[in-house]
Design an enzyme around this catalytic site. Structure first.
Site, PDB file in Angstrom:
ATOM      1  N   GLU A  39      75.773  17.897   3.404  1.00  0.00           N
ATOM      2  CA  GLU A  39      75.113  19.120   3.408  1.00  0.00           C
ATOM      3  C   GLU A  39      73.877  18.809   3.621  1.00  0.00           C
ATOM      4  O   GLU A  39      73.006  18.082   2.985  1.00  0.00           O
ATOM      5  CB  GLU A  39      75.442  20.082   2.074  1.00  0.00           C
ATOM      6  CG  GLU A  39      74.666  21.125   2.139  1.00  0.00           C
ATOM      7  CD  GLU A  39      74.750  21.931   0.752  1.00  0.00           C
ATOM      8  OE1 GLU A  39      75.672  21.546  -0.123  1.00  0.00           O
ATOM      9  OE2 GLU A  39      74.161  22.891   0.605  1.00  0.00           O
ATOM     10  N   ARG A 265      83.440   8.297  -6.218  1.00  0.00           N
ATOM     11  CA  ARG A 265      82.131   8.118  -5.589  1.00  0.00           C
ATOM     12  C   ARG A 265      81.340   6.880  -5.999  1.00  0.00           C
ATOM     13  O   ARG A 265      81.988   6.289  -7.304  1.00  0.00           O
ATOM     14  CB  ARG A 265      81.381   9.288  -5.990  1.00  0.00           C
ATOM     15  CG  ARG A 265      81.268   9.644  -7.262  1.00  0.00           C
ATOM     16  CD  ARG A 265      80.126  10.749  -7.545  1.00  0.00           C
ATOM     17  NE  ARG A 265      80.239  12.001  -6.602  1.00  0.00           N
ATOM     18  CZ  ARG A 265      79.285  12.583  -6.026  1.00  0.00           C
ATOM     19  NH1 ARG A 265      78.053  12.079  -5.921  1.00  0.00           N
ATOM     20  NH2 ARG A 265      79.514  13.705  -5.258  1.00  0.00           N
ATOM     21  N   LYS A 275      71.917  14.430  -5.786  1.00  0.00           N
ATOM     22  CA  LYS A 275      70.849  15.042  -5.031  1.00  0.00           C
ATOM     23  C   LYS A 275      69.803  15.892  -5.626  1.00  0.00           C
ATOM     24  O   LYS A 275      68.560  15.894  -5.268  1.00  0.00           O
ATOM     25  CB  LYS A 275      71.484  15.935  -3.757  1.00  0.00           C
ATOM     26  CG  LYS A 275      71.751  15.255  -2.693  1.00  0.00           C
ATOM     27  CD  LYS A 275      72.378  16.341  -1.619  1.00  0.00           C
ATOM     28  CE  LYS A 275      73.076  15.685  -0.311  1.00  0.00           C
ATOM     29  NZ  LYS A 275      73.582  16.567   0.320  1.00  0.00           N
TER      30      LYS A 275
END
Ligand code: ATP
Ligand code: MG
Length: 562
Positions: A39, A265, A275
């Site tokens: 994104e 992850r 983020k």
């Protein structure tokens, strides 16, 4: 290495590659198509590198292709700056998407049509509840949700309202489009998930063409299907979304049937990889920007001097698993050191200079002594290093009153200057405060090149630079951005920021060969570590970053009482 030229090192094995292999052998994936779907709401970090290496690596290994797909469905947070930075970073890491750059927003019209398709099939409805009301009626992990009072609108009413949502008749948040699945499902993601929301926001690519935007869940799998993705690989937090992913693929007339697979992850000690937190560190000024060398962003690691090949090596070594874990940041550092030890040319640089005058060396003379560029790479050859009467050595390499086992310079002590001569400290010069400002030494002309013909030994070899020939520079030393391995474990991660993560040294003295190094190219400063020129550098003001110290002096210092 050039774009896209990364060799598939040794074919790797993990559970996802097993699945892909089975699919290839059964003829279910011809060709294999994966995608990396960022994104564009921030910069890529080392966690993304894991995903990039996995997705592009699988495509290479199985002769397929990997798409770069921007998941640009939330214009409020997305920017062109991030799109550009992401492309730069993926290329820098060594991967090439070729023609296969896509945007979820390219599919907005198709996604809209499919939303109407669901409405027409009685599988979606417009809900007028507020966000709070929807939250309250969603239920919990143990209790079912309750149906919205708008759930039984007719198809015609839903179509009319949805078209008016698109036409911009309603303000943000007034209505949403929801899938009509099951408010009592054990999986909360299936309790009539939102497919579209109203957002009067300008999109970086579609501008003001839309004021309704699809959610991640509605855009992602359908974009996979449009692109012909065979294996949609994502992180574990999407595991519970998979039934919705499959439901949408099943209910819609999509052109292909991608499957979603999840892996754990990357978490890294001493590092934050969310983020949201990285954005906060940047916007609140805790670091000097997205490419601050203390950040785990790819642009920060690049500026710091971490080679992309070391990051790919790291991604390969940590492997791919289904269970969450925390990787020790020392492992990443190990990969960097190992590569740079092979590749980085050696130079001499004095970080904290102390003047040395060789009293018996003729004034005004200079000689050029050969120095080995890389002991691990004979083809790197040698260079000439100027030597003269006035030199700099490292302040730490002198002690006036040395403890036992300190073998470096001290009054009366003889040491070797690397590639040059044996020198002996004869006198210590101090300023009015009693601080040592200069050493008066003598050299033995018989020891040129660093060996004594009579076979006598010295216990220390020091690096040095010739004062008259030295380049002055600023050197930035980095320590971990956080002072504990698990930042935020006790609450506020900002409270765990390491106040000493950046140390700036001015007036460092470098050998002249360092004057025209390209930005970012790694060098080893002998006995100090690996460094690279910072982009802030200018010919009149050289600035170097320490990529990493030679050994793990940080861990050593921590375990020592100070
Ligand atoms: P956030 O940090 O807020 O969770 P994100 O990093 O997931 O956001 P995306 O742009 O959606 O942001 O990530 C792109 C891809 O990278 C996704 O497929 C995501 O699963 C993967 N990814 C993100 N973080 C990691 C990580 N730490 N380790 C491995 N893959 C990751
Ligand atoms: Mg994400």
């Amino acid at each position: 290495m050039d774009d896209g030229d990364v060799a598939v090192e040794d074919a790797k094995h993990d559970f996802i590659r097993e699945i892909v292999r089975d699919d290839v052998e059964a003829g279910r994936a011809d060709p294999v198509v994966t995608r990396f779907p960022p994104e564009p709401n921030g910069y890529l970090h080392i966690g993304h590198a894991k995903s990039i290496c996995l997705n592009f690596g699988i495509a290479q290994q199985f002769g397929g292709r990997c798409h770069l797909r921007f998941d640009d469905t939330n214009p409020v947070k997305e920017e062109q700056e991030y799109i550009d930075a992401i492309e730069t970073d993926v290329r820098w890491l060594g991967f090439n998407w070729g023609e296969n750059r896509f945007f979820a927003s390219d599919n907005f019209e198709q996604l809209y049509d499919w939303a109407e398709h669901l409405i027409s099939a009685g599988l979606a409805y417009v809900d007028d509840q507020t966000a709070d009301e929807m939250r309250e009626t969603r239920g919990t992990l143990t209790e079912p949700g309750t149906n919205s009072p708008y759930r039984d609108r007719t198809v015609d009413e839903n179509l009319d309202l949805f078209r008016r949502m698109r036409a911009g008749e309603f303000p943000d948040g007034a209505r949403v489009l929801r899938a009509k699945i099951d408010m009592a499902s054990g999986n909360i993601n299936l309790r009539d998930p939102v497919l579209y929301r109203i957002l009067h926001a300008t999109h970086p690519r579609t501008g003001d063409a839309w004021c309704i935007y699809p959610t991640y869940d509605f855009a992602h799998g359908q974009s996979d299907a449009i692109e012909g993705v065979t294996h949609s690989i994502c992180t574990l937090e999407f595991e519970d979304h998979r039934p919705l992913y499959d439901w949408l693929i099943e209910k819609l007339p999509v052109p292909s049937r991608p499957r979603q697979y999840e892996f754990a992850r990357l978490n890294l000690s001493y590092t934050v990889l969310s983020k949201r937190r990285l954005i906060q560190l940047v916007t609140d000024g805790h670091v000097r920007g997205w490419d601050d060398p203390r950040l785990p962003t790819l642009s920060g690691l690049r500026r710091r001097g971490f080679p992309p090949a070391a990051i790919r090596d790291f991604a390969g070594r940590i492997g791919v698993a289904k269970r969450d874990s925390v990787v020790d940041v020392a492992m990443l550092e190990h990969c960097v050191r190992e590569l740079l030890n092979q590749e980085a040319p050696r130079r001499m640089a004095v970080l904290r200079p102390l003047k040395v005058v060789i009293e018996n060396y003729p004034e005004g003379d200079t000689e050029h002594l050969p120095a080995v560029n890389n002991p691990n790479d004979e083809s790197a050859g040698t260079r000439e290093v100027p030597f003269s009467r006035e030199l700099y050595v490292e302040r730490d390499d002198f002690m006036e009153d040395p403890p036992r086992k300190f073998y470096r310079l001290s009054p009366g002590r003889e040491v070797r200057l690397r590639y040059a001569y044996f020198v002996t400290c004869q006198e210590v010069v101090k300023d009015a405060n009693g601080d040592v400002v200069e050493l008066r030494c003598t050299y033995d002309p018989e020891t040129r090149g660093g060996n004594a013909p009579d076979g006598r030994k010295v216990k220390a070899t020091l690096h040095w630079v010739s004062a008259a020939h030295a380049q002055s520079a600023e050197i930035r030393l980095y320590d971990y951005l956080f002072s504990r391995p698990d930042p935020g474990a006790d609450g506020d991660y900002l409270a765990d920021l390491n106040a000493k993560s950046l140390e700036i040294l001015e007036g460092c003295q470098l050998e002249p060969a360092l004057a025209d190094l390209p930005v970012g190219e790694a060098v080893q400063f002998e006995r100090q570590g690996y460094f690279c020129l910072d982009p802030d550098s200018a010919p009149e003001k050289l600035i170097f970053n320490r990529t990493i110290a030679l050994r793990d002096s940080w861990a050593k210092a921590k375990s020592k009482p100070t």
